[in-house]
Motif scaffolding. Structure first.
Motif, short mmCIF file in Angstrom:
data_model
loop_
_atom_site.label_atom_id
_atom_site.label_comp_id
_atom_site.label_asym_id
_atom_site.label_seq_id
_atom_site.Cartn_x
_atom_site.Cartn_y
_atom_site.Cartn_z
N VAL A 121 0.85 -1.19 0.00
CA VAL A 121 0.00 0.00 0.00
C VAL A 121 0.89 1.24 0.00
CG1 VAL A 121 -1.62 1.34 1.39
CG2 VAL A 121 -1.93 -1.12 1.15
N THR A 122 0.56 2.19 -0.85
CA THR A 122 1.29 3.46 -0.89
C THR A 122 0.47 4.56 -0.24
OG1 THR A 122 0.40 3.85 -3.12
CG2 THR A 122 2.59 2.84 -2.97
N VAL A 123 -0.72 4.77 -0.75
CA VAL A 123 -1.72 5.67 -0.18
C VAL A 123 -3.00 4.85 -0.15
CG1 VAL A 123 -2.99 7.83 -0.45
CG2 VAL A 123 -0.60 7.69 -1.18
N ARG A 124 -3.76 4.94 0.92
CA ARG A 124 -4.95 4.09 1.02
C ARG A 124 -5.89 4.32 -0.15
NH1 ARG A 124 -7.02 2.39 7.00
NH2 ARG A 124 -5.01 1.66 7.75
N LYS A 125 -6.31 3.19 -0.74
CA LYS A 125 -7.25 3.15 -1.86
C LYS A 125 -6.64 3.69 -3.15
CE LYS A 125 -11.07 3.35 1.40
NZ LYS A 125 -12.27 4.05 1.86
N GLU A 152 -6.17 -3.60 -13.73
CA GLU A 152 -6.19 -2.92 -12.43
C GLU A 152 -7.64 -2.85 -11.98
OE1 GLU A 152 -5.69 -1.93 -9.14
OE2 GLU A 152 -3.73 -1.77 -10.12
N SER A 153 -8.03 -3.84 -11.20
CA SER A 153 -9.41 -3.89 -10.71
C SER A 153 -9.44 -4.24 -9.23
CB SER A 153 -10.21 -4.93 -11.51
OG SER A 153 -11.56 -4.94 -11.09
N HIS A 154 -8.42 -3.82 -8.51
CA HIS A 154 -8.38 -4.07 -7.08
C HIS A 154 -9.57 -3.42 -6.40
CE1 HIS A 154 -7.05 -3.57 -2.87
NE2 HIS A 154 -6.43 -4.70 -3.09
N GLN A 155 -10.21 -4.12 -5.48
CA GLN A 155 -11.48 -3.66 -4.92
C GLN A 155 -11.36 -2.37 -4.10
OE1 GLN A 155 -12.87 -6.94 -2.61
NE2 GLN A 155 -11.34 -6.69 -1.01
N TRP A 156 -10.15 -2.00 -3.66
CA TRP A 156 -10.00 -0.76 -2.90
C TRP A 156 -9.55 0.40 -3.78
CZ3 TRP A 156 -12.45 -1.15 1.35
CH2 TRP A 156 -12.45 -2.34 2.06
N GLU A 157 -9.05 0.11 -4.98
CA GLU A 157 -8.52 1.16 -5.85
C GLU A 157 -9.69 1.90 -6.51
OE1 GLU A 157 -6.83 3.12 -9.31
OE2 GLU A 157 -8.30 1.52 -9.35
N TRP A 202 -14.95 -8.66 -10.21
CA TRP A 202 -15.69 -9.29 -11.31
C TRP A 202 -17.19 -9.01 -11.20
CZ3 TRP A 202 -14.33 -11.36 -15.81
CH2 TRP A 202 -13.01 -11.77 -15.99
N THR A 203 -17.78 -9.25 -10.06
CA THR A 203 -19.23 -9.03 -9.91
C THR A 203 -19.56 -8.27 -8.63
OG1 THR A 203 -19.49 -11.22 -8.89
CG2 THR A 203 -19.87 -11.05 -11.27
N HIS A 204 -18.58 -7.53 -8.09
CA HIS A 204 -18.86 -6.71 -6.92
C HIS A 204 -18.08 -5.41 -7.01
CE1 HIS A 204 -14.94 -8.18 -5.50
NE2 HIS A 204 -14.98 -7.26 -4.54
N SER A 205 -18.42 -4.47 -6.17
CA SER A 205 -17.68 -3.21 -6.09
C SER A 205 -17.65 -2.77 -4.64
CB SER A 205 -18.33 -2.14 -6.98
OG SER A 205 -19.65 -1.88 -6.55
N ARG A 206 -16.93 -1.70 -4.38
CA ARG A 206 -16.84 -1.09 -3.06
C ARG A 206 -17.37 0.34 -3.15
NH1 ARG A 206 -15.98 -5.11 0.72
NH2 ARG A 206 -14.10 -6.32 0.25
N PRO A 207 -17.72 0.94 -2.01
CA PRO A 207 -18.26 2.31 -2.07
C PRO A 207 -17.39 3.30 -2.82
CG PRO A 207 -18.63 1.38 0.11
CD PRO A 207 -17.80 0.37 -0.64
N ASP A 208 -16.06 3.18 -2.68
CA ASP A 208 -15.19 4.15 -3.33
C ASP A 208 -15.09 3.98 -4.84
OD1 ASP A 208 -13.91 5.91 -1.23
OD2 ASP A 208 -13.56 3.94 -0.37
N ASN A 209 -15.46 2.81 -5.36
CA ASN A 209 -15.37 2.64 -6.81
C ASN A 209 -16.71 2.24 -7.43
OD1 ASN A 209 -15.46 -0.24 -6.33
ND2 ASN A 209 -13.26 -0.15 -5.94
#
Length: 392
Positions: A121-125, A152-157, A202-209
């Motif tokens: 981790v460099t900067v969160r998200k 680049e599909s990391h769930q926090w990015e 693939w079939t989910h996301s997080r609030p930030d993305n």
């Protein structure tokens, strides 16, 4: 080394671990037989073997191997204004020296036998830090895994748009990644294999993305046409990535995407991946022992816990937390007993930074002695059992 006060307990626990694994006969695990993988030329490199109902990694020398790794190893943690003098004076500003004189000796001392994934981790998200170079990996002089940035599909990015896996541009990018990374690493005996995306959505996301949504709309899975479309999309993704790797590297395992085990995972994605990956890899911070067993039973594929830990996540800038060594020890032992699990890589980090806010070393290189000692003992118990059984 294990101190005298804990030696008897260590021997007792190691014996109990062996007994729990040998309800039928310990001899059934001897001489693990190689099995078919995606590797056209596995001889002399890490591969997979199965004896009776137990999966193992097999070393280049032909011995069973259970990977116990640490993730997130970034020298930038030693380059804050407050500790950069350590970097300059102790290591001469050299990443190679730091790896040889700090990282590798400490990991071995703590009982880890693998570097699971170095990027941090460099900067969160935001995006993670860079991977090691081939020369930096050689400085480690121990087994490791490497992530290929096909997507680049990391769930926090939260910044990157989804790539079109059917486009010629993306296929050209995949070939570039493979010839850039795999051609250089193809003859490295310490390389276990390649990961793809970390926690792809693939079939989910997080609030930030949520602005970009998942790669594939899960609502479409309610129809046969939608399920067929996801199958075709995932098949294209895994075949394209597999074929690109094999153009440049015929030796190493393909460890695939590092799925988020507590998020929805469509079976269409898993089924499409199975011909093109050797292992199903997961991140799981909730119940990895249960979930890895379920995925192994459901698919028959060997499973790797590629990232997991237990700590207090709800920290604020300037606050730090500790990685729980007792949880690690219990989880490692339970996973080792799972005949479908080939290893556990701890969500470290090696040294804490101000974004992740936890690590086995602090910014002044002082270890978390209590938790490191628990992890070390747990790792050594597994190593002792493997040595007893396989003469390693």
């Amino acid at each position: 080394m294990i101190d005298n006060t804990s030696r008897r307990e260590f021997i007792k626990r190691t014996a109990a671990l062996g007994a729990s694994l040998s309800a039928a006969s310990l001899s059934q695990y001897a001489l693990a037989a190689p099995t078919k993988t995606t590797q056209p030329e596995p001889d002399g490199f890490f591969t997979l073997g199965k004896r009776q109902d137990h999966w193992w990694l097999i070393t280049p020398d032909g011995k069973p191997f259970f990977t116990m790794g640490l993730n997130h190893i970034d020298p930038a943690s030693l380059r804050y204004p407050e500790n950069i003098d350590i970097w300059r004076e102790k290591y001469g500003g050299s990443t190679i020296r730091w790896i040889k004189e700090s990282v590798s000796p400490n990991l071995r001392e703590w009982g880890f036998n693998t570097v699971g994934w170095v990027q941090e981790v460099t900067v969160r998200k935001w995006r993670h830090s860079r991977a090691f170079t081939v020369d930096e990996y050689r400085a480690l002089d121990m087994p490791y895994c490497h992530l290929l940035p096909f997507t680049e599909s990391h769930q926090w990015e939260k910044h990157t748009v989804h790539y079109d896996f059917r486009s010629d541009d993306w296929k050209e990018w995949v070939d570039y990644v493979a010839r850039s990374h795999c051609a250089e690493l193809s003859d490295e005996r310490n390389l276990i294999g390649y990961f793809y995306s970390d926690c792809p959505t693939w079939t989910h996301s997080r609030p930030d993305n949520e602005w970009r949504g998942p790669i594939f709309d899960p609502e479409q899975l309610k129809t046969e046409a939608g399920r067929k479309e996801l199958t075709e999309l995932a098949h294209s993704y895994y075949k394209t990535t597999h074929d690109a790797i094999r153009r440049y590297d015929k030796h190493h395992l393909i460890l695939g995407d590092r799925y988020e085990a507590i998020a929805p995972i469509a079976m269409e994605v898993i089924d499409a991946s199975k011909p093109y990956v050797d292992v199903l890899s997961f991140q799981d911070f909730r119940d990895p022992v249960k979930h890895l067993d379920e995925w192994h039973r459901k698919t028959g594929k060997p499973a790797l816990l590629a990232d997991a830990a237990r700590m207090n996540w709800l920290t604020k800038p300037g606050e730090f937390t500790r990685n729980e060594g007792d949880w690690y020890a219990r989880t490692l032992e339970a996973l080792f007993k799972n005949p479908g699990c080939i290893g556990f890589h701890l969500c470290g980090a090696y040294q804490r930074n101000r974004a992740r806010r936890y690590g086995l070393l602090d910014e002044q290189e002082k270890p978390d002695q209590e938790n490191v000692a628990l992890m070390k003992t747990a790792n050594q118990e597994i190593t002792a059992w493997m040595q007893q059984e396989f003469g390693q």
